[in-house]
Write an enzyme that holds these catalytic residues in place. Sequence first.
Site, PDB file in Angstrom:
ATOM      1  N   GLU A 184      -2.773   7.895  -4.079  1.00 19.52           N
ATOM      2  CA  GLU A 184      -3.364   7.289  -5.264  1.00 19.52           C
ATOM      3  C   GLU A 184      -4.747   7.838  -5.592  1.00 19.52           C
ATOM      4  OE1 GLU A 184      -1.995   3.171  -4.818  1.00 19.52           O
ATOM      5  OE2 GLU A 184      -3.840   2.657  -5.877  1.00 19.52           O
ATOM      6  N   HIS A 231      -1.249   0.318  -9.797  1.00 16.84           N
ATOM      7  CA  HIS A 231      -1.900  -0.634  -8.869  1.00 16.84           C
ATOM      8  C   HIS A 231      -2.499  -1.822  -9.628  1.00 16.84           C
ATOM      9  CE1 HIS A 231      -3.792  -0.859  -4.573  1.00 16.84           C
ATOM     10  NE2 HIS A 231      -3.520  -2.063  -5.043  1.00 16.84           N
ATOM     11  N   ARG A 243       0.855  -1.182   0.000  1.00 18.72           N
ATOM     12  CA  ARG A 243       0.000   0.000   0.000  1.00 18.72           C
ATOM     13  C   ARG A 243       0.895   1.238   0.000  1.00 18.72           C
ATOM     14  NH1 ARG A 243      -3.458  -2.797  -1.597  1.00 18.72           N
ATOM     15  NH2 ARG A 243      -5.470  -3.302  -0.651  1.00 18.72           N
TER      16      ARG A 243
HETATM   17  C1  GLV Z   1      -4.937  -5.248  -3.900  1.00 15.59           C
HETATM   18  O1  GLV Z   1      -4.273  -4.263  -3.741  1.00 15.59           O
HETATM   19  C2  GLV Z   1      -5.533  -5.994  -2.833  1.00 15.59           C
HETATM   20  O2  GLV Z   1      -5.363  -5.671  -1.649  1.00 15.59           O
HETATM   21  O3  GLV Z   1      -6.242  -6.961  -3.154  1.00 15.59           O
END
Ligand code: GLV
Length: 322
Positions: A270, A288, A241
């Site tokens: 983001e 992402h 993250r």
């Molecule tokens: C993607 O970032 C997830 O947490 O599934």
Amino acid sequence: MATIYITRKIPDIGISMLKEKGFELDISPKDRPLTKRELLKALKKKPYDGVLCLLTDTINGEVFDAVPSAKMFANYAVGFNNITIEEAKKRGVTITNTPGVLTEAVAEHTLALLFAVVKRVVEGDTFLRKGKYKGWGPELFLGEELQGKTLGILGAGRIGGRVAEVASKGLGMNVIYYDIKQSPEFEQSSSATFRATLEEVLKEADIVSVHVPLLPSTTHLINAERLRQMKKTAYLLNTSRGPVIDEDALVVALKTGVIRGAGLDVFEHEPKLSKGLAKLQNVVMTPHTASATKSARDGMAKLAAENLIAFFEGKVPPNKVS
Ligand code: GLV
Ligand code: GLV
């Protein structure tokens, strides 16, 4: 059967599973995340029994109160930092996630970023497209080899474990790791050795790869001071993250040679990028998309549906996190 609100279309497999079980579904028609206002408005439309939400939805007390009938929120993600668990607990709302099915996709993507940054793949591609290539050169775009280098994993969960295993078995890298607790399983699959502190990993590793969940304790886990503890020749990877890294500090570090490069799939603000990040040549970025394989995204849809089905059949959902 139950009526479910789905905040954005997910792969058909999950939708079909729910329909087959007789669930009534309302799916947001917008192919983008809903704004806070739109989400609240949508949820107030009906006394929904449950919600299927995405990592881009902020699910807090205000959201739960907009739809007090909904006692189950199935998050379409493994990370669930977008949900205020304390507020869910207070209201007796069950929360589930989608672990496991995206481990391979995210681990492989982490390695794709690693290869891209150390082999300077994107820089080379851009150079060619701009017509700057005037012929082979002995020192044109020198990069790095990974064999024998030390990979430092922060967070010994499934994804960190798989990255470590491939790096060790496939590339002959040495793996060291730090986690709040030592993991014999992790050590076995990648011959990794534990370091008692984060600082030791930062000091020793040629590549540092972040695989921790986003929590108050991991926010800005990598800050200016910790970047300075890394080798000047080191690379930093993040497919977890964004807020785990202080992105402004990272921009400075990349710009001034505190570390050599970075591979990022997630960003602190983001979808915005911190000022200066996009100008740097020594960072490779993806939007992402680490779990964006057909197999992983279908698997996530299936799991989210399975969790909803189990809950409304009166069972404990397989991926209950709260
Ligand atoms: C993607 O970032 C997830 O947490 O599934
Ligand atoms: C997530 O699946 C993790 O445990 O790394």
